[in-house]
Design a protein around this motif. Structure first.
Motif, PDB file in Angstrom:
ATOM      1  N   SER A  91       0.838  -1.192   0.000  1.00  0.00           N
ATOM      2  CA  SER A  91       0.000   0.000   0.000  1.00  0.00           C
ATOM      3  C   SER A  91       0.873   1.243   0.000  1.00  0.00           C
ATOM      4  CB  SER A  91      -0.924   0.024   1.231  1.00  0.00           C
ATOM      5  OG  SER A  91      -0.162   0.120   2.415  1.00  0.00           O
ATOM      6  N   VAL A  92       0.244   2.365  -0.282  1.00  0.00           N
ATOM      7  CA  VAL A  92       0.892   3.663  -0.139  1.00  0.00           C
ATOM      8  C   VAL A  92      -0.099   4.585   0.557  1.00  0.00           C
ATOM      9  CG1 VAL A  92       0.157   4.370  -2.456  1.00  0.00           C
ATOM     10  CG2 VAL A  92       2.002   5.602  -1.311  1.00  0.00           C
ATOM     11  N   ALA A  93       0.401   5.372   1.494  1.00  0.00           N
ATOM     12  CA  ALA A  93      -0.443   6.331   2.206  1.00  0.00           C
ATOM     13  C   ALA A  93       0.022   7.740   1.886  1.00  0.00           C
ATOM     14  CB  ALA A  93      -0.387   6.088   3.709  1.00  0.00           C
ATOM     15  N   ILE A  94      -0.938   8.637   1.701  1.00  0.00           N
ATOM     16  CA  ILE A  94      -0.644  10.062   1.560  1.00  0.00           C
ATOM     17  C   ILE A  94      -0.862  10.679   2.934  1.00  0.00           C
ATOM     18  CG2 ILE A  94      -1.255  12.213   0.415  1.00  0.00           C
ATOM     19  CD1 ILE A  94      -2.240  10.545  -1.954  1.00  0.00           C
ATOM     20  N   VAL A  95       0.231  11.115   3.550  1.00  0.00           N
ATOM     21  CA  VAL A  95       0.204  11.605   4.929  1.00  0.00           C
ATOM     22  C   VAL A  95       0.315  13.124   4.907  1.00  0.00           C
ATOM     23  CG1 VAL A  95       1.327  11.499   7.180  1.00  0.00           C
ATOM     24  CG2 VAL A  95       1.289   9.471   5.700  1.00  0.00           C
ATOM     25  N   SER A  96      -0.698  13.803   5.456  1.00  0.00           N
ATOM     26  CA  SER A  96      -0.703  15.260   5.483  1.00  0.00           C
ATOM     27  C   SER A  96      -1.187  15.736   6.849  1.00  0.00           C
ATOM     28  CB  SER A  96      -1.627  15.818   4.385  1.00  0.00           C
ATOM     29  OG  SER A  96      -1.750  17.235   4.507  1.00  0.00           O
ATOM     30  N   PRO A  97      -0.578  16.796   7.395  1.00  0.00           N
ATOM     31  CA  PRO A  97      -1.054  17.336   8.672  1.00  0.00           C
ATOM     32  C   PRO A  97      -2.439  17.954   8.578  1.00  0.00           C
ATOM     33  CG  PRO A  97       0.603  18.790   7.702  1.00  0.00           C
ATOM     34  CD  PRO A  97       0.585  17.545   6.868  1.00  0.00           C
ATOM     35  N   GLU A  98      -2.930  18.145   7.366  1.00  0.00           N
ATOM     36  CA  GLU A  98      -4.208  18.811   7.172  1.00  0.00           C
ATOM     37  C   GLU A  98      -5.407  17.875   7.265  1.00  0.00           C
ATOM     38  OE1 GLU A  98      -4.256  21.042   3.572  1.00  0.00           O
ATOM     39  OE2 GLU A  98      -2.209  21.765   3.804  1.00  0.00           O
ATOM     40  N   ARG A  99      -5.165  16.552   7.244  1.00  0.00           N
ATOM     41  CA  ARG A  99      -6.284  15.622   7.160  1.00  0.00           C
ATOM     42  C   ARG A  99      -5.831  14.218   7.561  1.00  0.00           C
ATOM     43  NH1 ARG A  99      -8.910  13.784   2.486  1.00  0.00           N
ATOM     44  NH2 ARG A  99      -8.872  11.913   3.734  1.00  0.00           N
ATOM     45  N   PRO A 100      -6.788  13.296   7.784  1.00  0.00           N
ATOM     46  CA  PRO A 100      -6.412  11.897   8.046  1.00  0.00           C
ATOM     47  C   PRO A 100      -5.692  11.301   6.845  1.00  0.00           C
ATOM     48  CG  PRO A 100      -8.691  12.306   8.691  1.00  0.00           C
ATOM     49  CD  PRO A 100      -8.241  13.527   7.944  1.00  0.00           C
ATOM     50  N   ASP A 101      -4.863  10.301   7.108  1.00  0.00           N
ATOM     51  CA  ASP A 101      -4.106   9.662   6.034  1.00  0.00           C
ATOM     52  C   ASP A 101      -5.032   9.091   4.966  1.00  0.00           C
ATOM     53  OD1 ASP A 101      -2.033  10.262   7.673  1.00  0.00           O
ATOM     54  OD2 ASP A 101      -1.472   8.182   8.115  1.00  0.00           O
ATOM     55  N   ILE A 102      -4.603   9.210   3.723  1.00  0.00           N
ATOM     56  CA  ILE A 102      -5.297   8.585   2.598  1.00  0.00           C
ATOM     57  C   ILE A 102      -4.558   7.285   2.285  1.00  0.00           C
ATOM     58  CG2 ILE A 102      -6.048   8.826   0.210  1.00  0.00           C
ATOM     59  CD1 ILE A 102      -5.825  11.858   0.544  1.00  0.00           C
ATOM     60  N   PHE A 129       5.222   4.260   2.017  1.00  0.00           N
ATOM     61  CA  PHE A 129       5.042   2.973   1.359  1.00  0.00           C
ATOM     62  C   PHE A 129       5.159   1.835   2.368  1.00  0.00           C
ATOM     63  CE2 PHE A 129       6.711   5.774  -1.969  1.00  0.00           C
ATOM     64  CZ  PHE A 129       5.747   5.596  -2.949  1.00  0.00           C
ATOM     65  N   SER A 130       4.362   0.791   2.144  1.00  0.00           N
ATOM     66  CA  SER A 130       4.449  -0.444   2.921  1.00  0.00           C
ATOM     67  C   SER A 130       4.776  -1.575   1.949  1.00  0.00           C
ATOM     68  CB  SER A 130       3.129  -0.716   3.646  1.00  0.00           C
ATOM     69  OG  SER A 130       3.162  -1.969   4.293  1.00  0.00           O
ATOM     70  N   GLN A 167      12.273 -10.489   5.365  1.00  0.00           N
ATOM     71  CA  GLN A 167      11.630 -10.732   6.651  1.00  0.00           C
ATOM     72  C   GLN A 167      10.122 -10.837   6.433  1.00  0.00           C
ATOM     73  OE1 GLN A 167      12.625  -7.202   9.024  1.00  0.00           O
ATOM     74  NE2 GLN A 167      10.644  -6.292   8.513  1.00  0.00           N
ATOM     75  N   GLN A 168       9.443 -11.457   7.404  1.00  0.00           N
ATOM     76  CA  GLN A 168       8.002 -11.646   7.277  1.00  0.00           C
ATOM     77  C   GLN A 168       7.231 -10.352   7.515  1.00  0.00           C
ATOM     78  OE1 GLN A 168       6.902 -14.873   9.887  1.00  0.00           O
ATOM     79  NE2 GLN A 168       7.559 -16.435   8.428  1.00  0.00           N
ATOM     80  N   GLU A 169       7.699  -9.528   8.451  1.00  0.00           N
ATOM     81  CA  GLU A 169       7.003  -8.289   8.756  1.00  0.00           C
ATOM     82  C   GLU A 169       7.237  -7.250   7.647  1.00  0.00           C
ATOM     83  OE1 GLU A 169       4.902  -7.687  11.267  1.00  0.00           O
ATOM     84  OE2 GLU A 169       5.124  -9.809  11.727  1.00  0.00           O
ATOM     85  N   PRO A 170       6.203  -6.501   7.272  1.00  0.00           N
ATOM     86  CA  PRO A 170       6.370  -5.487   6.232  1.00  0.00           C
ATOM     87  C   PRO A 170       7.264  -4.338   6.702  1.00  0.00           C
ATOM     88  CG  PRO A 170       4.041  -6.039   6.550  1.00  0.00           C
ATOM     89  CD  PRO A 170       4.789  -6.645   7.691  1.00  0.00           C
ATOM     90  N   MET A 175       8.684   9.021   2.542  1.00  0.00           N
ATOM     91  CA  MET A 175       9.446   9.937   1.709  1.00  0.00           C
ATOM     92  C   MET A 175       9.535  11.327   2.356  1.00  0.00           C
ATOM     93  SD  MET A 175      10.406   8.218  -0.915  1.00  0.00           S
ATOM     94  CE  MET A 175       9.990   6.838  -1.997  1.00  0.00           C
ATOM     95  N   PRO A 176      10.463  12.161   1.894  1.00  0.00           N
ATOM     96  CA  PRO A 176      10.529  13.540   2.400  1.00  0.00           C
ATOM     97  C   PRO A 176       9.248  14.305   2.104  1.00  0.00           C
ATOM     98  CG  PRO A 176      12.523  12.967   1.200  1.00  0.00           C
ATOM     99  CD  PRO A 176      11.554  11.860   0.959  1.00  0.00           C
ATOM    100  N   GLU A 177       8.982  15.321   2.914  1.00  0.00           N
ATOM    101  CA  GLU A 177       7.774  16.125   2.716  1.00  0.00           C
ATOM    102  C   GLU A 177       7.814  16.849   1.380  1.00  0.00           C
ATOM    103  OE1 GLU A 177       6.616  20.044   4.768  1.00  0.00           O
ATOM    104  OE2 GLU A 177       5.495  18.518   5.895  1.00  0.00           O
TER     105      GLU A 177
END
Length: 221
Positions: A91-102, A129-130, A167-170, A175-177
């Motif tokens: 998966s990939v998450a879009i992380v922003s201080p303005e809102r919950p992660d996408i 990224f995971s 490894q088994q764990e993801p 990335m940089p802001e």
């Protein structure tokens, strides 16, 4: 993904817009084709399984210790006979201080259907990224991203992710802001292609997708 306002990891001499509503934009066009860099043949020596690497490095104490530290508690007896590393992006998450992660799932074929996500113009965000690594060490994993609007390439970037043991764990890698461009010209629909390539020039994933930049985040995200 990967729309930054600074000039790190991208071409310089971007054209500047002067329209009052346009604002600062990181978009620009270039005649260079970054995909050519991915096609270059890298001569890194023969690939070896983990067992072969540890056996060959037994007389090099510093290299052996580095690999043992990298591998940690990996059970070599179970995975050490496989030559090629297997990297699976979850998966990939879009992380922003303005809102919950996408949180965006990544299809196995690397082709999300329809509009994949929407960015708010001028917003600050990071990509997280995971992924999982199996079979062997993946060395020098890097991320490339190219963006087009109306058929013109307006952005490209490259970022190093790193070297990872199986490894088994993801794993997760953030990335940089970055800052989404803003203004009338910046808004609209885009197509993009992201790749994850290692030091052996193996592409573990290619994602082809579309996204929008709007005045605000999409309510459904």
């Amino acid at each position: 993904m990967g729309l930054v306002d600074d000039n790190k990891n991208k071409e310089k001499d971007a054209p500047q817009e002067s329209d009052g509503e346009v604002g600062d934009s990181s978009f620009y066009t270039t005649d260079q084709d970054d995909d050519n860099d991915d096609e270059r043949t890298l001569h890194l020596g023969p690939q070896r399984t983990l067992k072969e690497q540890l056996e060959n490095d037994k007389d090099d104490e510093s290299l052996r210790k580095w690999k043992e530290q990298l591998l940690g508690s990996v059970d070599i007896s179970n995975i050490g006979e496989t030559l090629d590393p297997e990297v699976k992006f979850l998966s990939v998450a879009i992380v922003s201080p303005e809102r919950p992660d996408i949180l965006l799932s990544i299809p196995e074929d690397g082709k999300p259907e329809g509009l994949w996500f929407t960015l708010k113009e001028g917003s600050h965000y990071r990509l997280k990224f995971s992924f999982q690594v199996g079979n062997n060490i993946v060395s020098g994993l890097r991320y490339t991203n190219t963006v087009w609007k109306s058929g013109l390439r307006v952005f490209s970037t490259k970022d190093m992710i790193g070297t990872f043991s199986p490894q088994q764990e993801p794993y997760t890698h953030e990335m940089p802001e970055e800052t989404a461009p803003s203004g009338f010209i910046a808004r609209g629909s885009y197509t993009a292609k992201s790749k994850f390539i290692d030091d052996d020039n193996k592409c573990h994933l290619e994602i082809n997708y579309t996204f929008d930049i709007r005045k605000d985040w999409a309510s459904k995200d």
